[in-house]
Write an enzyme that holds these catalytic residues in place. Structure first.
Site, PDB file in Angstrom:
ATOM      1  N   HIS A 313     111.632 -38.682  74.855  1.00 57.09           N
ATOM      2  CA  HIS A 313     110.806 -37.963  73.886  1.00 57.09           C
ATOM      3  C   HIS A 313     109.342 -37.750  74.132  1.00 57.09           C
ATOM      4  O   HIS A 313     108.527 -36.856  73.726  1.00 57.09           O
ATOM      5  CB  HIS A 313     111.066 -38.509  72.610  1.00 57.09           C
ATOM      6  CG  HIS A 313     112.552 -37.960  71.916  1.00 57.09           C
ATOM      7  ND1 HIS A 313     112.521 -36.951  71.186  1.00 57.09           N
ATOM      8  CD2 HIS A 313     113.576 -38.695  71.789  1.00 57.09           C
ATOM      9  CE1 HIS A 313     113.652 -36.742  70.602  1.00 57.09           C
ATOM     10  NE2 HIS A 313     114.229 -37.817  71.170  1.00 57.09           N
ATOM     11  N   LYS A 492     101.001 -33.026  61.308  1.00 52.91           N
ATOM     12  CA  LYS A 492     101.848 -33.940  62.355  1.00 52.91           C
ATOM     13  C   LYS A 492     101.093 -35.286  62.437  1.00 52.91           C
ATOM     14  O   LYS A 492     100.291 -35.370  61.908  1.00 52.91           O
ATOM     15  CB  LYS A 492     101.658 -33.308  63.565  1.00 52.91           C
ATOM     16  CG  LYS A 492     100.254 -33.090  64.083  1.00 52.91           C
ATOM     17  CD  LYS A 492     100.311 -32.094  65.328  1.00 52.91           C
ATOM     18  CE  LYS A 492     100.785 -30.611  65.303  1.00 52.91           C
ATOM     19  NZ  LYS A 492     102.144 -30.554  65.699  1.00 52.91           N
ATOM     20  N   ARG A 493     102.023 -36.223  63.001  1.00 50.67           N
ATOM     21  CA  ARG A 493     101.571 -37.686  63.044  1.00 50.67           C
ATOM     22  C   ARG A 493      99.849 -37.576  63.773  1.00 50.67           C
ATOM     23  O   ARG A 493      99.711 -36.770  64.475  1.00 50.67           O
ATOM     24  CB  ARG A 493     102.277 -38.510  64.105  1.00 50.67           C
ATOM     25  CG  ARG A 493     101.996 -39.832  64.240  1.00 50.67           C
ATOM     26  CD  ARG A 493     103.191 -40.358  64.853  1.00 50.67           C
ATOM     27  NE  ARG A 493     103.564 -39.761  66.060  1.00 50.67           N
ATOM     28  CZ  ARG A 493     103.259 -40.091  67.340  1.00 50.67           C
ATOM     29  NH1 ARG A 493     102.441 -40.983  67.769  1.00 50.67           N
ATOM     30  NH2 ARG A 493     103.692 -39.543  68.469  1.00 50.67           N
ATOM     31  N   LYS A 498      97.211 -35.279  69.982  1.00 54.26           N
ATOM     32  CA  LYS A 498      97.491 -34.102  69.380  1.00 54.26           C
ATOM     33  C   LYS A 498      96.190 -33.402  68.707  1.00 54.26           C
ATOM     34  O   LYS A 498      96.332 -32.282  68.257  1.00 54.26           O
ATOM     35  CB  LYS A 498      98.387 -34.638  67.774  1.00 54.26           C
ATOM     36  CG  LYS A 498      99.867 -35.002  68.216  1.00 54.26           C
ATOM     37  CD  LYS A 498     100.466 -35.587  67.009  1.00 54.26           C
ATOM     38  CE  LYS A 498     101.962 -35.948  67.357  1.00 54.26           C
ATOM     39  NZ  LYS A 498     102.911 -35.071  67.907  1.00 54.26           N
ATOM     40  N   THR A 599     108.307 -30.055  66.764  1.00 54.64           N
ATOM     41  CA  THR A 599     109.253 -29.095  66.050  1.00 54.64           C
ATOM     42  C   THR A 599     108.568 -28.542  64.628  1.00 54.64           C
ATOM     43  O   THR A 599     109.126 -27.666  64.146  1.00 54.64           O
ATOM     44  CB  THR A 599     110.509 -30.181  65.332  1.00 54.64           C
ATOM     45  OG1 THR A 599     109.908 -31.367  64.600  1.00 54.64           O
ATOM     46  CG2 THR A 599     111.253 -30.378  66.612  1.00 54.64           C
ATOM     47  N   LYS A 603     109.222 -25.007  62.749  1.00 52.41           N
ATOM     48  CA  LYS A 603     109.175 -24.640  61.293  1.00 52.41           C
ATOM     49  C   LYS A 603     108.334 -23.925  60.762  1.00 52.41           C
ATOM     50  O   LYS A 603     108.721 -22.802  59.780  1.00 52.41           O
ATOM     51  CB  LYS A 603     109.164 -26.138  60.750  1.00 52.41           C
ATOM     52  CG  LYS A 603     110.273 -27.129  60.913  1.00 52.41           C
ATOM     53  CD  LYS A 603     109.791 -28.598  60.688  1.00 52.41           C
ATOM     54  CE  LYS A 603     110.676 -29.634  61.076  1.00 52.41           C
ATOM     55  NZ  LYS A 603     110.031 -30.801  61.364  1.00 52.41           N
TER      56      LYS A 603
END
Length: 756
Positions: A313, A492-493, A498, A599, A603
Site C-alpha cells: 500500500h 485524510k490522515r 500528504k 480513496t 469518494k
C-alpha cells in the site's frame, strides 16, 4: 413490511414504543431488528474461501449501510416517519466502531462489502480494538488524545463462543472470536468479519491514552497502532500482529478440516490475502501449523506460497515493516525456525542481499517475506505499481515478474453515494435509471446529459443543499460556516507527505492577500479533517498551526468575511459522510510518487467535487478519465521527484529564500501567530521548512497557489463548473470497489460463487 413487523416485535419485547422511546432506545431496537433479519441469511459459498487479513477495518456506522444492502432503507424511513421519527436522528446515536483509522482500513471495509455483494466466499480477519486509534480533541488549540470506546452490551458484535490458544514466548492467551455480519447488496448473502479479542480486556486508561504496554493480557486489543516510540510499544505491535494471524490461521485450518479437506489441499480450498505488512506473520504461522499436522516443510512452503497473496500500500519505509529478530524471539520464538527456512529458500532463488528476508543486521523484513511467499503481489494504482516495479521493489520484480500486478483501489458506491448523498443518488436515478446502483460503470450514461441545463442546475442545487446540511451539522458542533462559500476540503490522515503543511502556507498567502485588499470573488472556506499519530510531532505541530490560523482569521474583521479555516474534530467515517457530499474542491496534493492510491479522491469526485491535485496515486487515473479540463493539476512529476531524492538534489533553501515564499514561511513565527500559538510547536515547523522540508512542500508551492487561484476563479462560471461536476461523477464509476474485487478475483483469488 418485514421491517415494520420485525421492528414492532423487537420493540414490544423491549417494552418500548415508537411514539415514546428515546432515539437511543430506537437505535438499539433497529440494530436488533436488522440482526434478526440477517440471521437466516446464507454465507456465500464456493470451493475456495478467501481470508482477508488486515490490521484495520474502518467499517463506519452500520445501521443505514445494512438497511441499504437489505433493501429496506425506504421501508424503515417510512415506518419511522409515520411516528414522527427520523432515521438520521436515530443513527446519530450509533457509536462508530473504532476498528480502523485511515485509507487502509476504509478500503478493507469497502472490499468486504463488495465481496459479499458479488456473492464471493470470503471473510475478513482482524482484531477487536476497544478504543480505536484514539478520540481526537482540539479544544486546547492542539491535538490531545482520549480513548474512543464503542463496544456496548448491545451492538453489532456477535460472540461466536469460539476461541483459539495463542502461544507467546513464556505465556499463552486465548483469542476469543467475535463476528460482524457483512450483508451483500440485495442478494441474500451475509459474510463475516472475524475479530479476535483477549478474554479479560483492561479498562480504559484513567487519563489520555497512556497505559502499561507491558500488560499484554489486558491491553493487547485496547488500541489500534499503539504508540511505538519506545520498545514496549513496538513489542506490543508485534504481539498484536501475531495474536491476529495465529488465531486467524487456526480458524482457517479448523474450517478446512471441518469441511473434510486435508491440510495438503490448503491451496485448493483457501486464499489468504495479506493487506499490507501487518499480517505478514501468517506465513510462518501457517508453516508451523501445517508441519505440526505432518506436512513436510518444503511441501508446506510450496502450499503457503500458492495460497497467499500480498498487497503493498505504500513505498514509505514506516509501512514496510522490519522487526529485529530479538522481538520475535520474545513474542513468538516458535516462528523463527520457519522464518529462517523461508530466508534460506529466498537466498537459493537470489543472491541479491536486497531481497533477503533475514538480513545481516538480524532484522526481519516483512514485505520481503510476503513477496517471496505469495503467489501474487499487487500495488493499488497504476503509478504506484510502476514505481514498485521500477524502483522500490525492483530486485523482486526482476526475480518474480509474473507475480506483480496492479489493482487500482475502489470504493463502495452504496455507502459513498447512495447512503451519504441520497439527493444526488436520486437525481442520478431520475436521469439514467437505477441500474447504476448495481453497476457503477453505468454512471457514464450521465455524459449524455452534459448539455441538459435543467439537470445541471439541479446538480448545483443538490450541492448547495448538501453544503447547507454540512453548515447545520458544524453549527451543532459550535462552528459557523457560510454555506454559499467555496468549500475547499482536505480530509485524510495527517502526514507530511500528504502536505497539509503546504495547504497551511496557502492559507497564509490568502490571508495576506486579503489584508492587502485582494478579496476573492466569493468567500472561501478551507476545511481540514485529520488525526496525527500521537508520536508524530511534526504532524501534531501542523494541526496546531492550522488551528492557530483558524483563530487568527476568525478574529480579523477584514479577513473573516472572505476566508474561513475549519478543522473538524475527531474526523472519522461519520464526519466524512457529511463532508464528502458538500465538497466543491477536493484537495489531493501529496508529493508525487508518495501516495500509493488514495480513496478519498474517489469518494469526493463521485459526489461532484473537482480535484485539485498532483499526478500522484489514483489522481493519474482520475486525470485520464475526466480529461484535463475537469481537473486542476500542479506540481512536479513522480519521475522528477524520484530523481531529486536519488540525487539528493532538493534544497529547501533554494525556495524559501525567494522573497514571496520567505514571507509565507516567516509568517509562522510572526507576532500575530505567536500571540495565539505555542512558540515551540511553531518553531519546529518553521525550522523544518527552512532546514529540511523532506516532502518538498516548497518545491510545488508557487504552482499550487497559482493553480488553486485559477480553480477558484473558474468556479464562478457556474454552468461550466456544473459540467465539470457531471463529468467527474460520470467517470467515477471506474473506481467502484466492485470492479476492484472482480479484478482481484479474476487474477488472484479465483473464487467461484456456488452455482456459477
Amino acid at each position: 413490511m418485514r421491517t415494520q413487523t420485525d421492528l414492532e416485535r423487537v420493540l414490544t419485547a423491549r417494552g418500548v414504543n415508537l411514539d415514546t422511546c428515546s432515539d437511543r432506545e430506537l437505535m438499539y431496537a433497529l440494530t436488533a431488528a436488522v440482526r434478526q433479519l440477517q440471521k437466516p441469511m446464507d454465507h456465500a459459498r464456493g470451493q475456495r474461501k478467501l481470508y482477508y487479513f488486515s490490521a484495520e477495518f474502518l467499517v463506519g456506522r452500520l445501521l443505514r449501510a445494512n438497511l441499504i444492502n437489505l433493501g429496506l432503507l425506504e421501508e424503515a424511513e417510512r415506518l419511522l416517519a409515520a411516528h414522527g421519527r427520523s432515521l438520521a436522528q436515530v443513527e446519530d446515536q450509533e457509536p462508530e466502531p473504532s476498528l480502523g483509522n485511515g485509507g487502509l482500513g476504509r478500503l478493507a471495509a469497502c472490499f468486504l462489502d463488495s465481496i459479499a455483494s458479488l456473492g464471493l466466499n470470503g471473510d475478513g480477519v482482524g482484531l477487536n480494538y476497544h478504543y480505536g486509534l484514539f478520540r481526537q480533541r482540539l479544544d486546547t488549540g492542539r491535538q490531545t488524545e482520549e480513548p474512543d470506546p464503542w463496544i456496548a452490551p448491545e451492538s453489532w458484535l456477535l460472540d461466536t463462543g469460539l476461541s483459539y490458544q495463542v502461544d507467546f514466548g513464556g505465556f499463552s492467551l486465548n483469542a476469543r472470536q467475535y463476528d460482524l455480519e457483512i450483508p451483500g447488496y440485495e442478494n441474500g448473502v451475509c459474510n463475516r468479519l472475524h475479530l479476535f479479542d483477549v478474554e479479560r480486556p483492561a479498562p480504559p486508561p484513567a487519563e489520555g491514552i497512556q497505559f502499561d504496554k507491558t500488560d499484554i493480557a489486558g491491553h493487547l486489543t485496547a488500541f489500534l497502532y499503539p504508540d511505538d516510540s519506545d520498545e514496549a510499544g513496538r513489542l506490543l505491535r508485534v504481539y498484536q500482529q501475531y495474536f491476529m494471524v495465529s488465531a486467524g490461521a487456526q480458524l482457517l485450518l479448523r474450517e478446512l478440516e471441518e469441511a473434510g479437506h486435508s491440510p495438503l489441499e490448503l491451496d485448493q480450498y483457501a486464499v489468504v490475502h495479506i493487506n499490507d505488512t501487518h499480517p505478514s506473520m501468517v506465513i510462518p504461522e501457517l508453516l508451523r501449523l501445517l508441519t505440526s499436522r505432518g506436512v513436510e516443510l518444503e511441501q508446506a512452503m510450496d502450499l503457503v506460497e500458492r495460497t497467499c497473496a500480498y498487497t503493498n500500500h505504500t513505498i514509505l519505509s514506516e509501512a514496510l515493516e522490519k522487526w529485529p529478530a530479538s522481538y520475535l524471539e520474545q513474542v513468538a520464538p516458535q516462528l523463527l525456525p520457519f522464518i529462517r527456512a523461508l530466508d534460506q529458500r529466498a537466498r537459493r532463488r537470489s543472491d541479491d542481499p536486497r531481497t533477503a528476508i533475514w538480513d545481516e543486521h538480524n532484522v526481519i523484513h516483512m514485505a520481503h517475506m510476503d513477496i517471496h511467499s505469495s503467489a501474487k503481489v499487487n500495488g493499488v494504482a497504476e503509478l504506484h505499481t510502476e514505481i514498485l516495479k521500477s524502483t522500490e521493489l525492483h530486485p523482486f520484480y526482476v526475480l518474480y515478474p509474473e507475480k506483480f500486478n496492479n489493482k487500482t483501489n475502489g470504493i463502495t458506491f452504496r455507502r459513498w453515494l447512495m447512503s451519504c448523498n441520497p439527493a444526488l443518488a436520486g437525481l442520478i436515478t431520475q436521469a439514467i435509471g437505477p441500474e447504476w446502483q448495481r453497476d457503477a460503470g453505468l454512471l457514464e450514461k450521465l455524459l449524455e446529459h452534459k448539455e441538459d441545463t435543467a439537470l445541471l442546475e439541479r446538480l448545483l442545487a443538490v450541492k448547495e443543499e448538501n453544503k447547507g446540511a454540512l453548515a447545520r451539522w458544524l453549527r451543532s458542533r459550535g462552528t459557523e460556516i457560510d454555506p454559499h462559500s467555496v468549500l475547499d476540503i482536505q480530509i485524510k490522515r495527517l502526514h507530511q507527505y500528504k502536505r497539509q503543511q503546504m495547504n497551511a502556507l496557502y492559507a497564509i498567502w490568502k490571508y495576506v492577500q486579503i489584508k492587502e485588499g485582494h478579496t476573492p470573488p466569493r468567500p472561501v472556506t478551507m476545511v481540514f479533517g485529520a488525526k496525527a499519530a500521537p508520536a508524530y510531532t511534526l504532524a501534531k505541530d501542523t494541526i496546531h498551526l492550522l488551528l492557530c490560523l483558524g483563530k487568527l482569521i476568525e478574529r480579523d474583521p477584514q479577513v473573516s468575511p472572505w476566508l474561513k479555516l475549519v478543522m473538524v474534530e475527531n474526523y472519522n467515517v461519520s464526519a466524512a459522510e457529511r463532508l464528502v457530499p458538500a465538497c466543491d474542491i477536493s484537495e489531493q496534493i501529496s508529493l508525487a510518487s508518495k501516495e500509493a492510491s488514495g480513496t478519498g479522491n474517489m469518494k469526493l469526485m463521485a459526489n461532484g467535487a473537482v480535484t485539485l491535485g498532483t499526478l500522484d496515486g489514483a489522481n493519474v487515473e482520475i486525470a485520464r478519465l475526466v480529461g484535463e479540463g475537469n481537473i486542476y493539476l500542479f506540481g512536479r512529476s513522480a519521475d522528477e521527484v524520484i530523481a531529486l531524492y536519488r540525487n539528493n538534489a532538493y534544497r529547501s533553501s533554494d525556495y524559501w529564500q525567494k522573497p514571496e515564499l520567505e514571507r509565507l514561511v516567516d509568517f509562522i513565527l510572526s507576532p500575530e501567530l505567536l500571540a495565539i500559538g505555542d512558540a515551540g510547536c511553531l518553531s519546529r515547523l518553521y525550522k523544518d521548512f527552512i532546514a529540511k522540508d523532506y516532502f518538498m512542500a516548497l518545491l510545488d508551492l508557487e504552482d499550487y497557489i497559482a493553480v488553486k487561484e485559477r480553480c477558484l476563479a473558474e468556479y464562478e462560471d457556474r454552468a461550466a463548473w456544473s459540467r465539470k461536476m457531471l463529468v467527474n461523477i460520470a467517470r467515477s464509476g471506474f473506481f467502484s470497489s466492485d470492479r476492484t474485487i472482480m479484478e482481484y478475483n479474476r487474477d488472484i483469488w479465483h473464487l467461484t460463487p456456488d452455482g456459477a
